[in-house]
Design an enzyme around this catalytic site. Structure first.
Site, PDB file in Angstrom:
ATOM      1  N   TYR A  48      -4.221  -2.765  -9.893  1.00  0.00           N
ATOM      2  CA  TYR A  48      -4.031  -2.502  -8.457  1.00  0.00           C
ATOM      3  C   TYR A  48      -3.059  -3.528  -7.846  1.00  0.00           C
ATOM      4  CZ  TYR A  48      -5.190  -2.474  -3.476  1.00  0.00           C
ATOM      5  OH  TYR A  48      -5.107  -2.462  -2.107  1.00  0.00           O
ATOM      6  N   TYR A  76      -4.141   3.909   8.276  1.00  0.00           N
ATOM      7  CA  TYR A  76      -5.492   3.373   8.524  1.00  0.00           C
ATOM      8  C   TYR A  76      -6.001   3.719   9.917  1.00  0.00           C
ATOM      9  CZ  TYR A  76      -3.264   0.830   4.811  1.00  0.00           C
ATOM     10  OH  TYR A  76      -2.538   0.519   3.703  1.00  0.00           O
ATOM     11  N   SER A 110       0.792  -1.238   0.000  1.00  0.00           N
ATOM     12  CA  SER A 110       0.000   0.000   0.000  1.00  0.00           C
ATOM     13  C   SER A 110       0.819   1.280   0.000  1.00  0.00           C
ATOM     14  CB  SER A 110      -0.951   0.020   1.195  1.00  0.00           C
ATOM     15  OG  SER A 110      -1.996  -0.875   0.966  1.00  0.00           O
ATOM     16  N   VAL A 112       1.349  -3.723   3.764  1.00  0.00           N
ATOM     17  CA  VAL A 112       1.377  -5.016   4.457  1.00  0.00           C
ATOM     18  C   VAL A 112       2.609  -5.866   4.124  1.00  0.00           C
ATOM     19  CG1 VAL A 112      -1.106  -5.241   4.917  1.00  0.00           C
ATOM     20  CG2 VAL A 112      -0.160  -6.125   2.771  1.00  0.00           C
ATOM     21  N   LYS A 142       0.139   3.322  -2.874  1.00  0.00           N
ATOM     22  CA  LYS A 142      -1.051   4.191  -2.925  1.00  0.00           C
ATOM     23  C   LYS A 142      -0.673   5.666  -2.829  1.00  0.00           C
ATOM     24  CE  LYS A 142      -4.030   0.551  -1.198  1.00  0.00           C
ATOM     25  NZ  LYS A 142      -4.478  -0.223  -0.062  1.00  0.00           N
TER      26      LYS A 142
HETATM   27  N1  GLN Z   1      -2.400  -5.347  -1.710  1.00  0.00           N
HETATM   28  C1  GLN Z   1      -2.867  -5.204  -0.363  1.00  0.00           C
HETATM   29  C2  GLN Z   1      -4.379  -5.344  -0.338  1.00  0.00           C
HETATM   30  O1  GLN Z   1      -5.018  -4.854  -1.216  1.00  0.00           O
HETATM   31  C3  GLN Z   1      -2.458  -3.881   0.167  1.00  0.00           C
HETATM   32  C4  GLN Z   1      -2.906  -3.659   1.584  1.00  0.00           C
HETATM   33  C5  GLN Z   1      -1.912  -2.941   2.414  1.00  0.00           C
HETATM   34  O2  GLN Z   1      -0.733  -2.896   2.124  1.00  0.00           O
HETATM   35  N2  GLN Z   1      -2.385  -2.430   3.533  1.00  0.00           N
HETATM   36  O3  GLN Z   1      -4.946  -5.937   0.552  1.00  0.00           O
END
Ligand code: GLN
Length: 304
Positions: free
Chosen positions: A188, A240, A63, A258, A66
């Protein structure tokens, strides 16, 4: 400040925390990483690059992508982006479905999965191949042309990506996704799978620390105002439902993934990347948070 000394000492101090985190297991290809790994790098606007631990080891940025995807897409698409995604903290886990229905398919912010899917949909309309556009940006901003997708991780996530598929299809039913959901998910997952090491990531974050102007590529990636906006959303939404705790303990705009990476920005000064694959209950690197807390506490640096 002796940055090298500080991060070496932090690497030593966080060692007891490594065993406490658990690698993400809902993406099987990530579950194999040993939590006994740690790396940290600091890139400064005056050209310094400091690193400690496994700083050459590439990991899946997940993420953290993002933040860069938002920067790229906001720069191209402009303010109209905010008609389709909000800017408020969600207070819910990154992959939560509940809020989305009663908020009519408009995700709270661009850093929860639903919001990132909307940004990716906009990015596809702007760039066509949005994941390759992101890869190019990261290659240019890290100065490292070898940066690439990890197709094994992307495929592993796709195979188990039912929650993200549910988010995509639900938002499509609310008319907040324009393209096809399968194509959207492929872009994604590919963006999330990109592998970088902490040195590359810290360098790539420098344009966010330098009010949008990249000292690496020489490009003006964002206006000064847009760089402020991305940093603000990183601070309030980048980790988050732990964003409050990160603001309290670290005091920097951060974006986690993650894969165990966290990118932190000290505007006007530096970009910091930390990696340790063991996660806490909210999906952020457990030792990574400990390290960033120590970095700002001991250096006295933060946005506050
Ligand atoms: N690719 C992971 C997902 O979509 C990314 C989530 C994350 O890094 N928090 O669940």
């Amino acid at each position: 400040m002796d940055i090298q000394n500080l991060i070496d000492s932090i690497a030593h101090d966080v060692a007891p925390y490594l065993a406490q985190g658990r690698p993400a297991d809902y993406i099987p290809a990530l579950a194999q990483e040993s939590p006994q790994q740690f790396a940290m790098a600091v890139a400064t606007l005056d050209g310094g690059l400091y690193a400690t631990g496994l700083a050459d080891k590439r990991f899946s940025i997940q993420s953290i992508s993002k933040a860069f995807m938002l920067a790229h897409t906001l720069q191209r698409h402009g303010e109209a982006l905010w008609q389709r995604v909000g800017k408020e903290p969600s207070g819910n886990p990154f992959n939560s479905l509940v809020q989305l229905e009663y908020e009519h398919g408009i995700p709270r912010n661009p850093f929860i999965n639903a919001g990132a899917l909307v940004v990716t949909d906009i990015a596809i309309s702007e760039f066509g191949d949005s994941s390759s556009a992101l890869r190019s940006l990261l290659r240019e901003e890290s100065g490292e042309p070898a940066i690439d997708f990890d197709y094994v991780i992307a495929a592993s996530e796709a195979e188990h990506g039912h929650r993200n598929a549910a988010l995509g299809h639900f938002m499509k039913s609310c008319n907040n996704i324009n393209g096809g959901v399968d194509q959207l998910l492929a872009h994604y997952f590919r963006a999330c799978s990109i592998r970088m090491n902490v040195r590359e990531l810290a360098r790539a974050g420098l344009f966010l620390a330098n009010h949008g102007a990249s000292p690496v590529s020489g490009q003006q990636r964002l206006s000064r105002s847009q760089a402020k906006q991305i940093n603000a959303i990183m601070l309030t939404c980048g980790t988050y439902d732990a964003a409050g705790e990160f603001a309290y303990r670290v005091g920097l705009p951060c974006k986690s993934g993650v894969g165990g990476g966290i990118l932190a920005i000290l505007p006007g000064k530096m970009s910091i990347a930390v990696w340790s694959p063991g996660l806490d209950a909210r999906g952020n690197s457990l030792a990574g948070l400990e390290a960033l807390d120590r970095f700002t506490t001991r250096s006295g640096e933060s946005v506050f």
